[in-house]
Design a protein around this motif. Structure first.
Motif, PDB file in Angstrom:
ATOM      1  N   VAL A 255     -57.078  44.153  22.051  1.00 48.44           N
ATOM      2  CA  VAL A 255     -56.837  45.451  21.410  1.00 48.44           C
ATOM      3  C   VAL A 255     -58.095  45.929  20.683  1.00 48.44           C
ATOM      4  CG1 VAL A 255     -55.555  46.616  19.561  1.00 48.44           C
ATOM      5  CG2 VAL A 255     -54.346  45.142  21.192  1.00 48.44           C
ATOM      6  N   LYS A 256     -58.754  45.007  20.000  1.00 46.38           N
ATOM      7  CA  LYS A 256     -59.982  45.349  19.291  1.00 46.38           C
ATOM      8  C   LYS A 256     -61.055  45.832  20.258  1.00 46.38           C
ATOM      9  CE  LYS A 256     -63.446  43.373  16.147  1.00 46.38           C
ATOM     10  NZ  LYS A 256     -63.859  42.135  15.421  1.00 46.38           N
TER      11      LYS A 256
ATOM     12  N   VAL B 167     -60.621  47.154  23.303  1.00 46.01           N
ATOM     13  CA  VAL B 167     -60.231  48.450  23.864  1.00 46.01           C
ATOM     14  C   VAL B 167     -60.509  49.573  22.874  1.00 46.01           C
ATOM     15  CG1 VAL B 167     -58.246  49.841  24.588  1.00 46.01           C
ATOM     16  CG2 VAL B 167     -58.524  47.516  25.460  1.00 46.01           C
ATOM     17  N   ASN B 168     -60.177  49.336  21.602  1.00 44.09           N
ATOM     18  CA  ASN B 168     -60.401  50.369  20.576  1.00 44.09           C
ATOM     19  C   ASN B 168     -61.884  50.615  20.327  1.00 44.09           C
ATOM     20  OD1 ASN B 168     -57.671  50.895  20.141  1.00 44.09           O
ATOM     21  ND2 ASN B 168     -57.482  49.329  18.553  1.00 44.09           N
ATOM     22  N   GLN B 169     -62.654  49.557  20.279  1.00 45.87           N
ATOM     23  CA  GLN B 169     -64.087  49.705  20.023  1.00 45.87           C
ATOM     24  C   GLN B 169     -64.777  50.500  21.132  1.00 45.87           C
ATOM     25  OE1 GLN B 169     -65.516  45.684  19.483  1.00 45.87           O
ATOM     26  NE2 GLN B 169     -65.211  45.738  17.258  1.00 45.87           N
ATOM     27  N   HIS B 170     -64.353  50.283  22.347  1.00 48.70           N
ATOM     28  CA  HIS B 170     -64.989  50.950  23.485  1.00 48.70           C
ATOM     29  C   HIS B 170     -64.248  52.222  23.914  1.00 48.70           C
ATOM     30  CE1 HIS B 170     -66.665  46.866  23.652  1.00 48.70           C
ATOM     31  NE2 HIS B 170     -67.687  47.396  24.311  1.00 48.70           N
ATOM     32  N   GLU B 171     -63.176  52.554  23.158  1.00 47.07           N
ATOM     33  CA  GLU B 171     -62.426  53.784  23.412  1.00 47.07           C
ATOM     34  C   GLU B 171     -62.014  53.900  24.883  1.00 47.07           C
ATOM     35  OE1 GLU B 171     -64.933  56.939  22.002  1.00 47.07           O
ATOM     36  OE2 GLU B 171     -64.429  56.575  19.913  1.00 47.07           O
TER      37      GLU B 171
ATOM     38  N   THR C 217     -56.122  55.163  24.573  1.00 47.59           N
ATOM     39  CA  THR C 217     -55.554  55.325  23.234  1.00 47.59           C
ATOM     40  C   THR C 217     -54.368  54.387  23.070  1.00 47.59           C
ATOM     41  OG1 THR C 217     -56.211  57.646  23.163  1.00 47.59           O
ATOM     42  CG2 THR C 217     -54.505  56.943  21.617  1.00 47.59           C
ATOM     43  N   LEU C 218     -54.417  53.532  22.054  1.00 47.71           N
ATOM     44  CA  LEU C 218     -53.338  52.590  21.776  1.00 47.71           C
ATOM     45  C   LEU C 218     -52.607  53.022  20.514  1.00 47.71           C
ATOM     46  CD1 LEU C 218     -55.170  49.194  22.426  1.00 47.71           C
ATOM     47  CD2 LEU C 218     -53.657  50.436  23.972  1.00 47.71           C
ATOM     48  N   ASP C 219     -51.298  53.054  20.585  1.00 48.26           N
ATOM     49  CA  ASP C 219     -50.485  53.412  19.426  1.00 48.26           C
ATOM     50  C   ASP C 219     -50.212  52.158  18.611  1.00 48.26           C
ATOM     51  OD1 ASP C 219     -48.664  54.278  17.573  1.00 48.26           O
ATOM     52  OD2 ASP C 219     -47.395  55.352  19.005  1.00 48.26           O
ATOM     53  N   PRO C 220     -50.753  52.069  17.399  1.00 48.28           N
ATOM     54  CA  PRO C 220     -50.549  50.860  16.584  1.00 48.28           C
ATOM     55  C   PRO C 220     -49.088  50.630  16.220  1.00 48.28           C
ATOM     56  CG  PRO C 220     -51.550  52.621  15.281  1.00 48.28           C
ATOM     57  CD  PRO C 220     -51.571  53.074  16.699  1.00 48.28           C
TER      58      PRO C 220
END
Length: 398
Positions: free
Chosen positions: A351-352, A354-358, A361-364
């Motif tokens: 998850v980290k 995916v978020n760092q590299h955009e 979009t992940l819904d927390p």
């Protein structure tokens, strides 16, 4: 006739308007007629597409359930000749309605929906009339998934969901009687899979479920009926497993059809399922080219890393060298019994990343949940994903 009447009405209205506005040209009138027709066609198609979905869920209630549409949860369709005829009639009726639409008048979005509906209807008809997996694939008969979906997903109060289970239980014996009547010349592989997965149904229709029912707000009559129907359902599943085991022995002794469906059927199925704009053969050839390209990149990486992991000279055969390196890098892997826990532990890291590299979009509020595959779904795959249906906006993927 409907189109003609509409065109005449619009033409008459525009003719009256032109008497007051003498500067209107025939070209402008034609343009206005075209716009009015398009508007009418697209409004009509929007109404049709919604009615199509509503009607589809009625003839395919379990499909609706998996999509998060719970209006027909209590209905377990018996897969007999009557239900197949009902489906074919539905297909014919929907196609008759679709014939009234003019492709040229539909917007791009509606035309896409038209083709998607057309494909769904074609696929349903092809499955029943041509592919006929309802005859040779015993693993297609298993009631556990629908029950598990209702019991385990918190989309409604427990008592409401249990009443849906109660209604659904009623048809389980008839469901498996129909399944046994349908099965004809099956494959051995699908028969073995059916035995394995139907045995998993007992993990859903279990004492734990009865305890949940007894502790619920259902009234005494409902609880008694639940126990009665569940006992019959369990007996039906047990009887079906015995039927499959006898069939399995017969197939092993006498031989069975191949599980391979052949190139012709595969191409037909591929066209309905994938809609890739190319044949399966063309896509396969493209995949071979991509494979060669990727293996070329892997060969370069292997060449760079070889000295780090090996003392001996690198084999001349690039594929053999790649395999040796992969085996070396794979030597340290998680134990079988720790696999699920390790996957759970890696989720936060993924998850980290995916978020760092955009990447997406992940819904927390809807984190991934890792669990062991339910017994009724187990087969030979290492892992899978169960995504919530489009109607279930608050659910999380598993």
């Amino acid at each position: 006739m409907k189109k003609l009447t509409l065109c005449l009405a619009v033409s008459l209205a525009l003719t009256g308007l032109s008497a007051c506005q003498t500067q209107s040209s025939p070209e402008a009138m034609a343009s206005n007629v075209s716009a009015a027709v398009k508007q009418d066609q697209n409004q009509a198609f929007s109404s049709f597409s919604q009615s199509f979905i509503d009607s589809l869920w009625q003839v395919a209630p379990t499909w609706a359930l998996y999509n998060g549409f719970h209006q027909y949860d209590a209905k377990l369709l018996v897969p007999d000749a009557t239900s197949r005829t009902t489906t074919l009639n539905f297909i014919q009726q929907q196609r008759a309605k679709m014939a009234s639409f003019d492709f040229a008048a539909l917007t791009a979005a509606n035309l896409i929906d038209y083709r998607l509906i057309e494909n769904v209807l074609g696929s349903m008809e092809w499955e029943i009339k041509r592919f006929k997996s309802w005859q040779w694939d015993p693993s297609s008969y298993n009631v556990a998934g629908g029950f598990a979906q209702i019991i385990n997903e918190d989309f409604a109060p427990l008592e409401q969901r249990l009443r849906s289970v109660l209604g659904r239980l009623e048809n389980v014996p008839a469901y498996y009687r129909a399944a046994q009547q349908n099965i004809d010349n099956p494959t051995l592989e699908h028969t073995e899979l059916a035995i394995m997965q139907n045995q998993g149904a007992f993990s859903v229709l279990s004492d734990e479920l009865l305890a949940k029912v007894n502790a619920s707000g259902l009234n005494a009559d409902e609880k008694a009926l639940f126990k009665q129907r569940m006992d019959k359902a369990v007996a039906a599943i047990e009887g079906h497993i015995q039927f499959l085991k006898q069939l399995e022995q017969q197939l092993k002794q006498e031989g069975s059809r191949s599980f391979r469906i052949g190139e012709v059927l595969y191409e037909e199925k591929f066209a309905f399922d994938i809609q890739a704009g190319m044949s399966a053969k063309v896509l396969y050839e493209k995949a071979l080219a991509d494979k060669a390209r990727v293996q070329g990149e892997m060969a370069k990486i292997t060449d760079k890393l070889w000295g780090k992991y090996f003392q001996e000279p690198k084999p001349q055969d690039e594929k053999k060298a790649i395999r040796q390196l992969i085996d070396k890098l794979s030597a340290r892997h998680v134990k079988r019994e720790d696999f699920v826990d390790e996957v759970r532990a890696q989720i936060p890291e993924l998850v980290k990343f995916v978020n760092q590299h955009e990447l997406v979009t992940l819904d927390p509020k809807k984190p991934l949940v890792v669990r062991e595959t339910p017994e009724y779904m187990r087969g030979f795959a290492g892992a899978s994903i169960s995504a919530p249906g489009p109607y279930e906006k608050g659910s999380r993927p598993l």
